[in-house]
Design a protein around this motif. Structure first.
Motif, PDB file in Angstrom:
ATOM      1  N   MET A  79      10.964  23.934   0.808  1.00  0.00           N
ATOM      2  CA  MET A  79       9.652  24.063   1.429  1.00  0.00           C
ATOM      3  C   MET A  79       9.236  25.500   1.724  1.00  0.00           C
ATOM      4  O   MET A  79       8.115  25.913   1.371  1.00  0.00           O
ATOM      5  N   PRO A  80      10.078  26.318   2.388  1.00  0.00           N
ATOM      6  CA  PRO A  80       9.644  27.701   2.636  1.00  0.00           C
ATOM      7  C   PRO A  80       9.393  28.484   1.344  1.00  0.00           C
ATOM      8  O   PRO A  80       8.513  29.359   1.305  1.00  0.00           O
ATOM      9  N   ILE A  81      10.164  28.191   0.298  1.00  0.00           N
ATOM     10  CA  ILE A  81       9.971  28.875  -0.986  1.00  0.00           C
ATOM     11  C   ILE A  81       8.622  28.502  -1.580  1.00  0.00           C
ATOM     12  O   ILE A  81       7.881  29.356  -2.083  1.00  0.00           O
ATOM     13  N   ARG A  82       8.286  27.221  -1.515  1.00  0.00           N
ATOM     14  CA  ARG A  82       6.981  26.775  -2.024  1.00  0.00           C
ATOM     15  C   ARG A  82       5.841  27.389  -1.211  1.00  0.00           C
ATOM     16  O   ARG A  82       4.824  27.818  -1.769  1.00  0.00           O
ATOM     17  N   GLN A  83       6.000  27.417   0.119  1.00  0.00           N
ATOM     18  CA  GLN A  83       4.963  27.993   0.969  1.00  0.00           C
ATOM     19  C   GLN A  83       4.730  29.464   0.624  1.00  0.00           C
ATOM     20  O   GLN A  83       3.593  29.922   0.514  1.00  0.00           O
ATOM     21  N   ALA A  84       5.823  30.207   0.474  1.00  0.00           N
ATOM     22  CA  ALA A  84       5.697  31.629   0.167  1.00  0.00           C
ATOM     23  C   ALA A  84       5.069  31.838  -1.209  1.00  0.00           C
ATOM     24  O   ALA A  84       4.240  32.735  -1.396  1.00  0.00           O
ATOM     25  N   TYR A  85       5.456  31.015  -2.174  1.00  0.00           N
ATOM     26  CA  TYR A  85       4.921  31.121  -3.531  1.00  0.00           C
ATOM     27  C   TYR A  85       3.405  30.930  -3.534  1.00  0.00           C
ATOM     28  O   TYR A  85       2.657  31.726  -4.112  1.00  0.00           O
ATOM     29  N   LEU A  86       2.934  29.883  -2.864  1.00  0.00           N
ATOM     30  CA  LEU A  86       1.494  29.632  -2.805  1.00  0.00           C
ATOM     31  C   LEU A  86       0.750  30.736  -2.049  1.00  0.00           C
ATOM     32  O   LEU A  86      -0.277  31.238  -2.497  1.00  0.00           O
ATOM     33  N   ASN A  87       1.265  31.121  -0.883  1.00  0.00           N
ATOM     34  CA  ASN A  87       0.585  32.131  -0.075  1.00  0.00           C
ATOM     35  C   ASN A  87       0.473  33.468  -0.804  1.00  0.00           C
ATOM     36  O   ASN A  87      -0.493  34.203  -0.616  1.00  0.00           O
ATOM     37  N   ASP A  88       1.461  33.770  -1.624  1.00  0.00           N
ATOM     38  CA  ASP A  88       1.432  35.026  -2.372  1.00  0.00           C
ATOM     39  C   ASP A  88       0.408  35.024  -3.501  1.00  0.00           C
ATOM     40  O   ASP A  88       0.160  36.067  -4.106  1.00  0.00           O
ATOM     41  N   MET A  89      -0.176  33.876  -3.806  1.00  0.00           N
ATOM     42  CA  MET A  89      -1.153  33.796  -4.891  1.00  0.00           C
ATOM     43  C   MET A  89      -2.577  33.554  -4.391  1.00  0.00           C
ATOM     44  O   MET A  89      -3.489  33.403  -5.195  1.00  0.00           O
ATOM     45  N   ILE A  90      -2.765  33.527  -3.064  1.00  0.00           N
ATOM     46  CA  ILE A  90      -4.077  33.174  -2.507  1.00  0.00           C
ATOM     47  C   ILE A  90      -4.634  34.346  -1.710  1.00  0.00           C
ATOM     48  O   ILE A  90      -3.947  34.877  -0.831  1.00  0.00           O
ATOM     49  N   PRO A  91      -5.882  34.767  -1.945  1.00  0.00           N
ATOM     50  CA  PRO A  91      -6.504  35.826  -1.145  1.00  0.00           C
ATOM     51  C   PRO A  91      -6.633  35.412   0.317  1.00  0.00           C
ATOM     52  O   PRO A  91      -6.806  34.230   0.621  1.00  0.00           O
ATOM     53  N   SER A  92      -6.560  36.384   1.212  1.00  0.00           N
ATOM     54  CA  SER A  92      -6.592  36.100   2.642  1.00  0.00           C
ATOM     55  C   SER A  92      -7.830  35.309   3.059  1.00  0.00           C
ATOM     56  O   SER A  92      -7.737  34.358   3.837  1.00  0.00           O
ATOM     57  N   LYS A  93      -8.991  35.688   2.551  1.00  0.00           N
ATOM     58  CA  LYS A  93     -10.236  35.072   2.987  1.00  0.00           C
ATOM     59  C   LYS A  93     -10.290  33.588   2.653  1.00  0.00           C
ATOM     60  O   LYS A  93     -10.924  32.792   3.357  1.00  0.00           O
ATOM     61  N   GLN A  94      -9.634  33.185   1.558  1.00  0.00           N
ATOM     62  CA  GLN A  94      -9.656  31.783   1.137  1.00  0.00           C
ATOM     63  C   GLN A  94      -8.347  31.059   1.442  1.00  0.00           C
ATOM     64  O   GLN A  94      -8.145  29.929   1.002  1.00  0.00           O
ATOM     65  N   ARG A  95      -7.456  31.695   2.200  1.00  0.00           N
ATOM     66  CA  ARG A  95      -6.115  31.133   2.368  1.00  0.00           C
ATOM     67  C   ARG A  95      -6.145  29.753   3.036  1.00  0.00           C
ATOM     68  O   ARG A  95      -5.547  28.799   2.545  1.00  0.00           O
ATOM     69  N   ALA A  96      -6.826  29.625   4.175  1.00  0.00           N
ATOM     70  CA  ALA A  96      -6.847  28.341   4.879  1.00  0.00           C
ATOM     71  C   ALA A  96      -7.483  27.261   4.018  1.00  0.00           C
ATOM     72  O   ALA A  96      -7.023  26.113   3.987  1.00  0.00           O
ATOM     73  N   THR A  97      -8.537  27.639   3.293  1.00  0.00           N
ATOM     74  CA  THR A  97      -9.242  26.681   2.444  1.00  0.00           C
ATOM     75  C   THR A  97      -8.345  26.140   1.351  1.00  0.00           C
ATOM     76  O   THR A  97      -8.237  24.929   1.139  1.00  0.00           O
ATOM     77  N   VAL A  98      -7.690  27.033   0.631  1.00  0.00           N
ATOM     78  CA  VAL A  98      -6.862  26.607  -0.500  1.00  0.00           C
ATOM     79  C   VAL A  98      -5.627  25.852  -0.021  1.00  0.00           C
ATOM     80  O   VAL A  98      -5.208  24.859  -0.630  1.00  0.00           O
TER      81      VAL A  98
END
Length: 431
Positions: free
Chosen positions: A332-351
């Motif tokens: 789970m933490p690996i998946r979370q980090a992987y996704l967060n590293d590919m999403i811009p800050s402004k759209q992070r909560a949305t995505v």
């Protein structure tokens, strides 16, 4: 780590501790609670499916709250909604309410959780960036998961023991009380840092913007898209397995009234979360690519579910449960980090909310389907079929791996998403 970043992590860990403790009071006995209220297996898992329906329906509308009012406001609304709907659960159990009532209130529970999904995680990442944190995301998410595991361990065991000593309804009341306490804690400690809510546009325009952002930075972003498409299979089976293990273990144990045994299943998963959260950064170091760990964990988990479904020995099932839980917790933490590293800050909560929506959509279909399988055949058969369904997530993760995203090999992200950085040289892609 500077003092501000340390304080932000402390607040995040406090929120995770309180949220998980409140939820875990009923995790070990939820299915038994529904069956005790007079629902069949199909109806009980259909009620759980309506919970995920609520999450699917409300992900985008509650995303508007997080993006226009604030992530702190979204969290506060979540605690109040969950406390109120949990109290309604207790009332319906008291009066043996009809199935339609369980469906409605389960959807309201889903609404409560959508206020949390994406918002808290996005709040953490943006606040850490604001504070100048330069460590790894796996480490932060791992610590949060460890604390959640401790809370889940204590809450699930306590919920099972309390239910056995009193009634199945008392843990529901405890959950509502802790949620009210967490409202007070978040109101006093949580502040939106590194993010400014957009209050200049109408809600309708914001909803359209959220959908556009979800598509643009989610489904139209190939490495993110493939991870999201894997979510319905993994999450749907995970939801079902968690709740089906309660009556299944009691069946193997041979005592349908041993509620503490049902709580033990949740306690095992809690302990696995603690260990998994601790080892996740170390597991990450074993693989050059994050997707290697995710694909391997998915395949092994599917095999373990198959074995769990065909065993008829209680202690063998407990060992397999430990293995299945440890793999999921480390992933789970690996998946979370992987996704967060590919999403811009402004759209992070949305995505992130849209990713949650994708996973919940799988639960809407898979939970009642496997619940019906348990009614017609057995819990063991339903778990074995669940393993086969979870295996379907692997090809999608392979699809994400083939995109060669820089986030797949990243160690840390100082601020902007790795997806925005330059592509790695060809020799790096070949590793």
């Amino acid at each position: 780590m500077n003092s501000q970043a340390r304080r932000i992590q402390s607040i995040y860990i406090t929120l995770m501790l309180g949220n998980t403790l409140a939820a875990s009071f009923i995790w070990g006995i939820n299915t038994l609670f529904l069956l005790d209220a007079g629902l069949s297996n199909l109806e009980a898992f259909a009620a759980n499916a309506f919970f995920t329906v609520g999450m699917v329906l409300f992900e985008v509308p509650t995303g508007v709250v997080a993006d226009t009012v604030g992530r702190r406001a979204s969290y506060l609304l979540g605690t109040l909604t969950l406390a109120g709907s949990t109290a309604l659960y207790y009332l319906m159990w008291q009066i043996s309410a009809p199935f339609w009532a369980w469906a409605v209130v389960s959807a309201l529970l889903g609404l409560g959780f959508t206020f949390f999904s994406g918002a808290v995680e996005a709040w953490l990442v943006d606040a850490l960036h604001f504070a100048g944190y330069d460590g790894t995301l796996e480490a932060v998410f791992g610590r949060g998961q460890m604390v959640s595991g401790v809370a889940m361990l204590g809450g699930s065991v306590a919920g099972g023991v309390i239910a056995q000593a009193t009634t199945l309804g008392v843990p529901m009341l405890l959950r509502a009380g802790v949620l009210v306490a967490m409202f007070v804690v978040a109101y006093l400690l949580m502040k939106d840092l590194g993010f400014t809510p957009d209050r200049t546009t109408s809600p309708g325009k914001v909803v359209r913007g959220i959908w556009t952002s979800s598509i643009e930075h989610g489904l139209r972003n190939p490495p993110v898209r493939w991870v999201m498409l894997a979510a319905p299979f993994a999450s749907g089976v995970g939801f079902y397995t968690f709740y089906a293990l309660q009556p299944y273990l009691l069946e193997l144990y041979g005592d349908p009234d041993a509620y503490s045994i049902a709580g033990l299943a949740a306690a095992v998963m809690a302990g696995a979360q603690v260990v998994g959260g601790y080892v996740a950064p170390h597991v990450r170091k074993l693989f050059h690519k994050r997707t290697t760990a995710l694909i391997g964990g998915t395949v092994i988990s599917a095999v373990v579910l198959l074995l769990l479904g065909i065993t008829d020995a209680f202690w063998a099932a407990m060992v397999l449960l430990v293995v299945w839980s440890l793999i999921g917790a480390a992933e789970m933490p690996i998946r979370q980090a992987y996704l967060n590293d590919m999403i811009p800050s402004k759209q992070r909560a949305t995505v992130l909310s849209f990713d949650s929506l994708m996973g919940n959509a799988g639960g809407v279909v898979i939970q009642p389907a496997l619940g019906r399988t348990a009614d017609v055949y057995s819990y063991g058969t339903s778990l074995a079929i669940g393993g086969a369904i979870q295996l379907l997530a692997a090809p999608f993760l392979i699809g994400s791996r083939r995109q060669h995203s820089p986030a797949d090999t990243a160690v840390t992200v100082p601020g902007s998403p790795v997806a925005d950085t330059v592509e790695p040289p060809d020799e790096e892609l070949k590793r």
